[in-house]
Design a protein around this motif. Structure first.
Motif, PDB file in Angstrom:
ATOM      1  N   LYS A  11      46.702  47.943  24.680  1.00  0.00           N
ATOM      2  CA  LYS A  11      45.672  47.108  25.290  1.00  0.00           C
ATOM      3  C   LYS A  11      44.285  47.363  24.707  1.00  0.00           C
ATOM      4  N   ASP A  12      44.120  48.408  23.943  1.00  0.00           N
ATOM      5  CA  ASP A  12      42.805  48.731  23.397  1.00  0.00           C
ATOM      6  C   ASP A  12      42.560  48.141  22.013  1.00  0.00           C
ATOM      7  N   GLU A  13      43.439  47.291  21.543  1.00  0.00           N
ATOM      8  CA  GLU A  13      43.334  46.768  20.176  1.00  0.00           C
ATOM      9  C   GLU A  13      43.252  45.239  20.129  1.00  0.00           C
ATOM     10  N   TRP A  14      42.814  44.581  21.202  1.00  0.00           N
ATOM     11  CA  TRP A  14      42.808  43.123  21.238  1.00  0.00           C
ATOM     12  C   TRP A  14      41.864  42.496  20.219  1.00  0.00           C
ATOM     13  N   ASN A  15      40.904  43.234  19.694  1.00  0.00           N
ATOM     14  CA  ASN A  15      40.019  42.710  18.654  1.00  0.00           C
ATOM     15  C   ASN A  15      40.747  42.527  17.328  1.00  0.00           C
ATOM     16  N   SER A  48      33.757  40.735  20.592  1.00  0.00           N
ATOM     17  CA  SER A  48      34.721  41.612  21.263  1.00  0.00           C
ATOM     18  C   SER A  48      35.646  40.786  22.141  1.00  0.00           C
ATOM     19  N   LEU A  49      36.870  41.253  22.262  1.00  0.00           N
ATOM     20  CA  LEU A  49      37.882  40.612  23.087  1.00  0.00           C
ATOM     21  C   LEU A  49      38.585  41.701  23.874  1.00  0.00           C
ATOM     22  N   LYS A  50      38.574  41.563  25.193  1.00  0.00           N
ATOM     23  CA  LYS A  50      39.206  42.559  26.058  1.00  0.00           C
ATOM     24  C   LYS A  50      40.229  41.881  26.954  1.00  0.00           C
ATOM     25  N   TYR A  51      41.270  42.626  27.259  1.00  0.00           N
ATOM     26  CA  TYR A  51      42.332  42.147  28.134  1.00  0.00           C
ATOM     27  C   TYR A  51      42.898  43.371  28.840  1.00  0.00           C
ATOM     28  N   PRO A  52      43.146  43.310  30.160  1.00  0.00           N
ATOM     29  CA  PRO A  52      43.526  44.514  30.903  1.00  0.00           C
ATOM     30  C   PRO A  52      44.966  44.965  30.743  1.00  0.00           C
ATOM     31  N   ARG A  53      45.748  44.288  29.968  1.00  0.00           N
ATOM     32  CA  ARG A  53      47.151  44.644  29.803  1.00  0.00           C
ATOM     33  C   ARG A  53      47.438  44.907  28.313  1.00  0.00           C
ATOM     34  N   GLY A  70      46.402  38.492  33.960  1.00  0.00           N
ATOM     35  CA  GLY A  70      45.135  39.090  33.549  1.00  0.00           C
ATOM     36  C   GLY A  70      44.179  38.047  33.016  1.00  0.00           C
ATOM     37  N   THR A  71      42.974  38.472  32.657  1.00  0.00           N
ATOM     38  CA  THR A  71      41.936  37.589  32.144  1.00  0.00           C
ATOM     39  C   THR A  71      41.405  38.142  30.834  1.00  0.00           C
ATOM     40  N   PHE A  72      41.353  37.296  29.817  1.00  0.00           N
ATOM     41  CA  PHE A  72      40.700  37.659  28.566  1.00  0.00           C
ATOM     42  C   PHE A  72      39.196  37.571  28.770  1.00  0.00           C
ATOM     43  N   ILE A  73      38.465  38.508  28.208  1.00  0.00           N
ATOM     44  CA  ILE A  73      37.012  38.432  28.204  1.00  0.00           C
ATOM     45  C   ILE A  73      36.567  38.472  26.747  1.00  0.00           C
ATOM     46  N   GLU A  84      26.878  34.413  26.729  1.00  0.00           N
ATOM     47  CA  GLU A  84      26.983  35.853  26.581  1.00  0.00           C
ATOM     48  C   GLU A  84      28.416  36.323  26.660  1.00  0.00           C
ATOM     49  N   GLY A  85      29.246  35.555  27.313  1.00  0.00           N
ATOM     50  CA  GLY A  85      30.656  35.940  27.425  1.00  0.00           C
ATOM     51  C   GLY A  85      31.466  34.838  28.070  1.00  0.00           C
ATOM     52  N   LEU A  86      32.725  34.805  27.774  1.00  0.00           N
ATOM     53  CA  LEU A  86      33.647  33.827  28.349  1.00  0.00           C
ATOM     54  C   LEU A  86      34.841  34.582  28.903  1.00  0.00           C
TER      55      LEU A  86
END
Length: 87
Positions: A11-15, A48-53, A70-73, A84-86
């Motif tokens: 989950k820490d590599e979504w970028n 940056s792209l984050k996802y909780p899973r 989950g939600t992508f940020i 600033e973010g989606l």
């Protein structure tokens, strides 16, 4: 669908590069006997792209597996970006 690191979803590599594969044993890892369907390029290095899973899983009919996956940020870090973010 996930970001693979050493053939394991993380989950820490979504970028980074995304991989879509058939996970026969539901281990969230790409094993030698599993089929890699597609890969997607990494996002721009300033964003940056984050996802909780660690992965997004799908049912055989193509729908998402689970009610709250989950939600992508996505945060663009660009002078040209209006937001600033989606999520």
């Amino acid at each position: 669908l996930c970001a693979l690191k050493d053939s394991q979803c993380t989950k820490d590599e979504w970028n980074g590069q995304m991989s879509l594969f058939i996970d026969k044993d539901k281990s969230t890892s790409l094993d030698d006997d599993e089929l890699l369907l597609s890969t997607f390029e990494e996002i721009h290095e300033a964003d940056s792209l984050k996802y909780p899973r660690s992965a997004i899983t799908f049912r055989p009919d193509g729908s998402l597996n689970g009610f709250q996956n989950g939600t992508f940020i996505y945060c663009p870090n660009s002078n040209k970006a209006n937001l600033e973010g989606l999520a």
